[in-house]
Design a protein around this motif. Sequence first.
Motif, mmCIF file in Angstrom:
data_model
loop_
_atom_site.group_PDB
_atom_site.id
_atom_site.type_symbol
_atom_site.label_atom_id
_atom_site.label_comp_id
_atom_site.label_asym_id
_atom_site.label_seq_id
_atom_site.Cartn_x
_atom_site.Cartn_y
_atom_site.Cartn_z
ATOM 1 N N SER A 150 -59.140 -18.049 25.091
ATOM 2 C CA SER A 150 -58.066 -17.234 25.644
ATOM 3 C C SER A 150 -56.926 -18.150 26.065
ATOM 4 C CB SER A 150 -58.573 -16.422 26.838
ATOM 5 O OG SER A 150 -57.538 -15.630 27.380
ATOM 6 N N PRO A 151 -55.789 -18.083 25.355
ATOM 7 C CA PRO A 151 -55.497 -17.208 24.210
ATOM 8 C C PRO A 151 -56.203 -17.688 22.957
ATOM 9 C CG PRO A 151 -53.691 -18.725 24.579
ATOM 10 C CD PRO A 151 -54.638 -18.942 25.711
ATOM 11 N N PRO A 152 -56.192 -16.882 21.872
ATOM 12 C CA PRO A 152 -56.843 -17.306 20.633
ATOM 13 C C PRO A 152 -56.258 -18.620 20.118
ATOM 14 C CG PRO A 152 -56.300 -14.969 20.562
ATOM 15 C CD PRO A 152 -55.629 -15.521 21.780
ATOM 16 N N ILE A 153 -57.103 -19.378 19.422
ATOM 17 C CA ILE A 153 -56.693 -20.658 18.863
ATOM 18 C C ILE A 153 -56.385 -20.465 17.380
ATOM 19 C CG2 ILE A 153 -57.389 -23.037 18.420
ATOM 20 C CD1 ILE A 153 -59.287 -22.786 20.816
ATOM 21 N N LEU A 154 -55.158 -20.759 16.979
ATOM 22 C CA LEU A 154 -54.731 -20.575 15.595
ATOM 23 C C LEU A 154 -54.091 -21.851 15.079
ATOM 24 C CD1 LEU A 154 -53.061 -17.048 15.789
ATOM 25 C CD2 LEU A 154 -55.327 -17.599 14.914
ATOM 26 N N GLY A 155 -54.442 -22.251 13.856
ATOM 27 C CA GLY A 155 -53.788 -23.368 13.201
ATOM 28 C C GLY A 155 -52.502 -22.913 12.550
ATOM 29 N N ASP A 168 -53.139 -14.842 2.186
ATOM 30 C CA ASP A 168 -53.943 -14.052 3.134
ATOM 31 C C ASP A 168 -55.188 -13.470 2.475
ATOM 32 O OD1 ASP A 168 -54.364 -12.534 5.660
ATOM 33 O OD2 ASP A 168 -54.028 -10.836 4.318
ATOM 34 N N THR A 169 -56.332 -13.583 3.160
ATOM 35 C CA THR A 169 -57.598 -13.024 2.652
ATOM 36 C C THR A 169 -58.204 -11.995 3.588
ATOM 37 O OG1 THR A 169 -58.910 -14.793 3.692
ATOM 38 C CG2 THR A 169 -58.142 -15.172 1.425
ATOM 39 N N ASP A 170 -57.668 -11.865 4.810
ATOM 40 C CA ASP A 170 -58.290 -10.968 5.802
ATOM 41 C C ASP A 170 -57.355 -9.894 6.307
ATOM 42 O OD1 ASP A 170 -56.643 -12.727 7.209
ATOM 43 O OD2 ASP A 170 -57.890 -12.618 9.010
ATOM 44 N N GLY A 171 -56.181 -9.747 5.665
ATOM 45 C CA GLY A 171 -55.241 -8.743 6.149
ATOM 46 C C GLY A 171 -54.782 -9.025 7.568
ATOM 47 N N GLY A 172 -54.867 -10.283 7.985
ATOM 48 C CA GLY A 172 -54.452 -10.651 9.334
ATOM 49 C C GLY A 172 -55.448 -10.294 10.411
ATOM 50 N N ALA A 173 -56.664 -9.884 10.027
ATOM 51 C CA ALA A 173 -57.639 -9.420 11.022
ATOM 52 C C ALA A 173 -57.997 -10.508 12.024
ATOM 53 C CB ALA A 173 -58.894 -8.913 10.311
ATOM 54 N N PHE A 174 -58.183 -11.745 11.535
ATOM 55 C CA PHE A 174 -58.591 -12.832 12.431
ATOM 56 C C PHE A 174 -57.415 -13.694 12.880
ATOM 57 C CE2 PHE A 174 -62.641 -12.268 9.960
ATOM 58 C CZ PHE A 174 -63.371 -11.764 11.011
ATOM 59 N N ASP A 175 -56.464 -13.910 11.968
ATOM 60 C CA ASP A 175 -55.392 -14.854 12.289
ATOM 61 C C ASP A 175 -54.043 -14.201 12.548
ATOM 62 O OD1 ASP A 175 -54.725 -14.042 9.744
ATOM 63 O OD2 ASP A 175 -55.150 -15.963 8.787
ATOM 64 N N GLY A 176 -53.972 -12.863 12.411
ATOM 65 C CA GLY A 176 -52.718 -12.170 12.672
ATOM 66 C C GLY A 176 -51.637 -12.436 11.644
ATOM 67 N N ASP A 177 -51.981 -13.049 10.518
ATOM 68 C CA ASP A 177 -51.002 -13.413 9.489
ATOM 69 C C ASP A 177 -51.370 -12.688 8.205
ATOM 70 O OD1 ASP A 177 -49.337 -14.623 7.614
ATOM 71 O OD2 ASP A 177 -49.423 -16.570 8.627
ATOM 72 N N ARG A 178 -50.478 -11.800 7.744
ATOM 73 C CA ARG A 178 -50.745 -11.041 6.524
ATOM 74 C C ARG A 178 -50.179 -11.714 5.278
ATOM 75 N NH1 ARG A 178 -52.314 -5.689 7.177
ATOM 76 N NH2 ARG A 178 -52.487 -5.002 9.339
ATOM 77 N N VAL A 179 -49.597 -12.899 5.432
ATOM 78 C CA VAL A 179 -49.009 -13.594 4.298
ATOM 79 C C VAL A 179 -49.870 -14.783 3.882
ATOM 80 C CG1 VAL A 179 -46.972 -14.814 3.443
ATOM 81 C CG2 VAL A 179 -46.700 -12.881 5.017
ATOM 82 N N HIS A 180 -50.200 -15.644 4.856
ATOM 83 C CA HIS A 180 -51.038 -16.809 4.601
ATOM 84 C C HIS A 180 -52.184 -16.834 5.602
ATOM 85 C CE1 HIS A 180 -47.068 -18.114 2.956
ATOM 86 N NE2 HIS A 180 -47.842 -18.541 1.967
ATOM 87 N N ASP A 181 -53.256 -17.496 5.205
ATOM 88 C CA ASP A 181 -54.359 -17.687 6.143
ATOM 89 C C ASP A 181 -54.048 -18.823 7.101
ATOM 90 O OD1 ASP A 181 -56.048 -15.658 5.481
ATOM 91 O OD2 ASP A 181 -57.320 -16.840 4.140
ATOM 92 N N ARG A 182 -54.728 -18.796 8.254
ATOM 93 C CA ARG A 182 -54.668 -19.865 9.240
ATOM 94 C C ARG A 182 -56.092 -20.175 9.682
ATOM 95 N NH1 ARG A 182 -49.554 -19.909 12.337
ATOM 96 N NH2 ARG A 182 -48.094 -18.422 11.381
ATOM 97 N N ALA A 183 -56.336 -21.415 10.067
ATOM 98 C CA ALA A 183 -57.632 -21.757 10.652
ATOM 99 C C ALA A 183 -57.706 -21.132 12.044
ATOM 100 C CB ALA A 183 -57.807 -23.262 10.732
ATOM 101 N N VAL A 184 -58.877 -20.598 12.393
ATOM 102 C CA VAL A 184 -59.007 -19.787 13.603
ATOM 103 C C VAL A 184 -60.127 -20.321 14.493
ATOM 104 C CG1 VAL A 184 -59.393 -17.446 14.487
ATOM 105 C CG2 VAL A 184 -58.254 -17.766 12.300
ATOM 106 N N GLY A 185 -59.878 -20.331 15.797
ATOM 107 C CA GLY A 185 -60.924 -20.554 16.787
ATOM 108 C C GLY A 185 -61.243 -22.001 17.082
#
Length: 598
Positions: A150-155, A168-185
Amino acid sequence: MAANIGHRLRKGATSGVVMAAAVAALAASQAPETIPPATDNTGGDQAIGAGDSTSPSGDGSVTGDSPYYTALPPLVTPGKPGTGTNLPVITGPAEAGIPASVYSAYKRAELSIRSTDPDCNLPWQLLAGIGKVESGQARGGRVDANGTASPPILGPALNGVGFAKITDTDGGAFDGDRVHDRAVGPMQFIPSTWATWGQDANSDGKKDPNNIYDAAQAAGLYLCANDRNLALKADLDQAILSYNRSREYLNTVLSWVAFYERGTHQIPDGTGVLPVGRSDNGTGGNRPRPTTPLPTVPTTPAPGTQKPKPPKTSPGTVKPPTVPTKPPVTPPVTPPTLPAVARVARLVVVANEELTTTTGSAFTGFPRVAAFDASGKPVSGVSIRFEIFGATDSRFAGGTTSATVTTGSAGLATSPALRAGEKTGSFTVRATVVGRTLSAAQFAATVTERTADTLSRLAGDPLSAVSGTSFTQQAQVKATDKGALAPGVTVTAVIVTSKTDPKESTEGPSFKTTDGTTVRTLTFKTGPDGLLTIASGDLLAGDKAGTYYIQLTAPGGGTTFIDLTVTAPATTDPTPEPTPSDSGSPEAAPSPSTSPSA
């Protein structure tokens, strides 16, 4: 997270001289030795050296080769205070304290994986080393009560600018990004990797890469993939390189692992040292990563380094063929294989959800379950534990209350044969995945009494005895159910005085029990041949003569009567007293005397 291209110096190492001194000092403090890039890459993982002009794509690694924190451990290690005096400082501030929730997550993951994959030999210090390099132990332990960052950790966005390009592979579900993926957590999983390896280690019903418990468990499973034994240096190196394919990353993680192995301690959540010195210098990168290999650009040699030109050949001279130089082949990184137990998403009942039988009998159906992954495909090779819960003496084959079975190619697991004891009632059989906290599959089981719909007298009817004695004949009854002999049926016997109003008699015959007492109601059990025998001597006549009956009843409706007759003892006339014989009778009494005459 892979190092940014072209940025290879640690914080504080501002020149080649300082860097050389720092490396020497680190070696003196027993930090892991720096591993130079292999020329033939025999380790099987692509290693990025300082002079590389290209980096691999992020495909196949946990983090997508995102940037990571480059700070090295202090030279004064927790287990050997004072050993770094007067040595050059390599990194910014760091300490041996690990936030309590983060430390707990690493230890819990180690224990869990050692129970399901003991051959991996996963040390919690490896998770701590990666957690330090990836997120500075969840940004110094900034997690809530459930262990969620808290807050979430995003690369940074993996947009190909200095890093891999991953759309993007998750529709922004984990990383909040609908264009590119980000490393999360805290352990920096990219969404596509988390989709395969994500875990719910804190049993809150969610697989959350921002939760340190879920992320540490997933990271441990990933590192142990492909049957690795992390006690072996080669396997350990390959595991770390599969997490982020950079030699600098490998050396940095190994430095922290060695540091934590020398000693550490817990500190309150939120009080840890914030990470410093990111591999991309915190800028997110300033050079795009090509998606295809860069062409070789010819360069002008420095003066004095030109190679002499080959002499010209005269006409007719055969020029020897030029043998092309074959570039070294880089073996691909073996994609990790998720252990079977980690792929199971749900366990479902396939057959025999409700089980019934009678006392002493085997259940006709066996509990059966199927293990499926998130896509609905069956998972083989998973250990399923079947356990009996409840007040029952029913047991699996072998007399046990639990049994473990491995799923077959269709993902099915069937329990061993289940047999009821002599106790009636209901209980539950539960099936669970060994090493996971998934919901159990449950089976309802019921044990009822054995039944007999017919009781037939075979011998000894009627029985008779004199009051005050015992019946000397035996009585025998056959029990059947639907025409078949009924062994093991409980039959209740009651002595009554009427067949039409069968109430227990208050007088007359009684049963003699094994402890010598007498009762007028007693239970018997039919033998293996379905027969019930009331032995001679077990039935007392009592003191009152009359006609009585034994009423026999069985579960299932079978009933019959055995007639009893009690008679009074026989009576005889009393013997008359003897009379006096005529012979030898006494003499006659003299007559009274007369008065004398005058």
